[in-house]
Structure formats: C-alpha cells, structure tokens
Design a protein around this motif. Structure first.
Motif, PDB file in Angstrom:
ATOM      1  N   LYS A 147      45.802  47.058  37.428  1.00 17.15           N
ATOM      2  CA  LYS A 147      45.595  47.326  35.894  1.00 17.15           C
ATOM      3  C   LYS A 147      44.842  48.483  35.502  1.00 17.15           C
ATOM      4  CE  LYS A 147      44.396  44.641  31.678  1.00 17.15           C
ATOM      5  NZ  LYS A 147      43.888  43.450  31.046  1.00 17.15           N
ATOM      6  N   ASP A 148      43.815  48.590  36.264  1.00 16.44           N
ATOM      7  CA  ASP A 148      42.882  49.756  35.979  1.00 16.44           C
ATOM      8  C   ASP A 148      43.359  51.091  36.437  1.00 16.44           C
ATOM      9  OD1 ASP A 148      40.830  48.040  35.048  1.00 16.44           O
ATOM     10  OD2 ASP A 148      39.502  47.980  36.684  1.00 16.44           O
ATOM     11  N   ALA A 161      46.851  51.441  36.437  1.00 15.04           N
ATOM     12  CA  ALA A 161      47.673  51.825  35.286  1.00 15.04           C
ATOM     13  C   ALA A 161      47.324  52.304  34.096  1.00 15.04           C
ATOM     14  CB  ALA A 161      48.733  50.719  35.097  1.00 15.04           C
ATOM     15  N   GLN A 162      46.216  51.920  33.765  1.00 21.34           N
ATOM     16  CA  GLN A 162      45.530  52.361  32.295  1.00 21.34           C
ATOM     17  C   GLN A 162      45.090  53.806  32.482  1.00 21.34           C
ATOM     18  OE1 GLN A 162      42.484  49.336  31.642  1.00 21.34           O
ATOM     19  NE2 GLN A 162      43.607  48.225  30.427  1.00 21.34           N
ATOM     20  N   ALA A 163      44.574  54.161  33.715  1.00 16.37           N
ATOM     21  CA  ALA A 163      44.139  55.397  33.985  1.00 16.37           C
ATOM     22  C   ALA A 163      45.327  56.357  33.776  1.00 16.37           C
ATOM     23  CB  ALA A 163      43.350  55.309  35.429  1.00 16.37           C
ATOM     24  N   ALA A 206      48.045  55.992  32.386  1.00 17.18           N
ATOM     25  CA  ALA A 206      48.604  56.001  30.921  1.00 17.18           C
ATOM     26  C   ALA A 206      47.684  57.184  30.190  1.00 17.18           C
ATOM     27  CB  ALA A 206      48.637  54.872  30.368  1.00 17.18           C
ATOM     28  N   LEU A 207      46.370  56.979  30.341  1.00 18.07           N
ATOM     29  CA  LEU A 207      45.323  57.860  29.564  1.00 18.07           C
ATOM     30  C   LEU A 207      45.737  58.935  29.899  1.00 18.07           C
ATOM     31  CD1 LEU A 207      42.262  55.458  29.542  1.00 18.07           C
ATOM     32  CD2 LEU A 207      43.812  56.254  27.605  1.00 18.07           C
TER      33      LEU A 207
END
Length: 208
Positions: free
Chosen positions: A40-41, A43-45, A47-48
């Motif tokens: 999850k982390d 994927a967030q990284a 995306a950002l």
C-alpha cells in the motif's frame, strides 16, 4: 466454577502462544499484514511521484516557450470590424517545467495593456488548467480543458461574472498550435448578446 472457567481460558491462551503451530500461524499473519501495508505504501509513493513529475502533458506546452510578437484583434460587436493592436509576450517554464508563465505587454485601444497567465497539465485530473489576469479587469479567469487527438488544438472552458448582472457567463479559450512555432489564442464569449462569438484573437509569432 467461574474461577475454573477463567483459569481454563488462561491456560488455553498460554497453550496457543507457546504451541509452535499457533506461533507459526501468528507470525505468518503478521508478515502478511506487513506485506500488505508495504504494498500500500509503495502504491501511494508511485501515485504521488506520478502526480508531481512532469511528463508528456507538460511537454505539449513547449511551443509556448519563447518571445513572441502578438497581433491582437478585439470585437465588441461581431458585426463590426475588429479593433487591432499589438503586444509582446514572453513564455517561460516555472516550478521545474511544470507550468508555463506568460507575460504580455502592449496596448489595447490606445491604452497600455498588460497580462499574466499560467497554463499547466494536471497529471491526476488528466486535463489542462489555465488562469489569466490583466490590467483590463480586477478578476482572474480560470479555464479547464484539453487538446484534441491531433495535439495541436485545445479548447478550455471557464466562466466570468457579467459586468451588468454579476451572474456567471461561460467563456472559452481556444488554442491552436502552428507548425512554424507560433500559436493562436481565441477568447469566445457572449458579450452583450446571447450567442457566443469570438471576442478576442491573439496571434503569436515567434521572434526568439
């Protein structure tokens, strides 16, 4: 009896914690949860990173970079000839080539006219956004839109308050990229009538 149940429950908990099988299952569950959190982390990284990194959307604006001579034509009444004037515009990348800043200086109907605009591509919203302000108004206009399949024509829509009623009225910014490195920007609006017409045309010819 209540005490026996409590003791029995405590013993069962101890057995579960000390039994290798139960301990292994607990460790596997913890590792799985940790892996999911790590994924999850990541994927967030990603995306950002995608949201903040300039890409193809920004590269399409490169034609606006440089110094241009601008021929301006303004229509107050679409049935009458336009008012002609001239200006100079300088387009430059700002904030790490994420946005184009446009600085325009010239005259309009015999009076000094200056304007500042910004345009950029929103990687998340997948659309172009632009804002414009000039010495002919005290309000900023915001536009959103995109290019067509050819990548040479864009239509961006916004709204401005009517000077008489204060109510919002739609406006359109139509941009055409020329093969010679210049571009044409048209402002379409309703003016004093109900039908939308071309109110202003700015023809940019590259000088540098």
């Amino acid at each position: 009896m209540k005490m026996s149940y409590r003791v029995g429950g405590l013993l069962a908990a101890i057995v579960c914690l000390t039994n290798p099988v139960f301990a292994k299952d607990a460790g596997t569950a913890a590792a799985s949860a940790s892996t999911k959190e790590s994924t999850k982390d990541s994927a967030q990284a990603r995306a950002l990173d995608s949201a903040m990194t300039p890409g193809e959307g920004q590269k399409r604006l490169a034609a606006m970079i440089g110094t241009f001579n601008v021929a301006i034509r303004t229509w107050v009444d679409p049935s009458q000839p336009p008012i002609e004037s001239s200006a100079t515009s300088v387009g430059a990348w700002v904030l790490g080539e994420r946005y184009v800043q446009m600085m325009l200086a010239g005259d309009l109907q015999g009076q000094p006219f200056n304007g500042i605009g910004y345009i950029g591509f929103d990687n998340v919203g997948k659309q172009y956004q632009s804002t414009w302000m000039d010495s002919g108004s005290t309000g900023m206009t915001w536009y959103k839109g995109g290019f067509d399949a050819s990548g040479k024509s864009a239509t961006m829509k916004g709204s401005v308050p009517d000077a008489l009623t204060g109510k919002p009225t739609p406006v359109e910014l139509r941009v055409k990229m020329n093969d010679d490195g210049g571009h044409v920007t048209e402002l379409w609006g309703h003016g004093l009538g109900k039908k939308m017409f071309k109110m202003m045309e700015l023809r940019y010819t590259r000088s540098k």
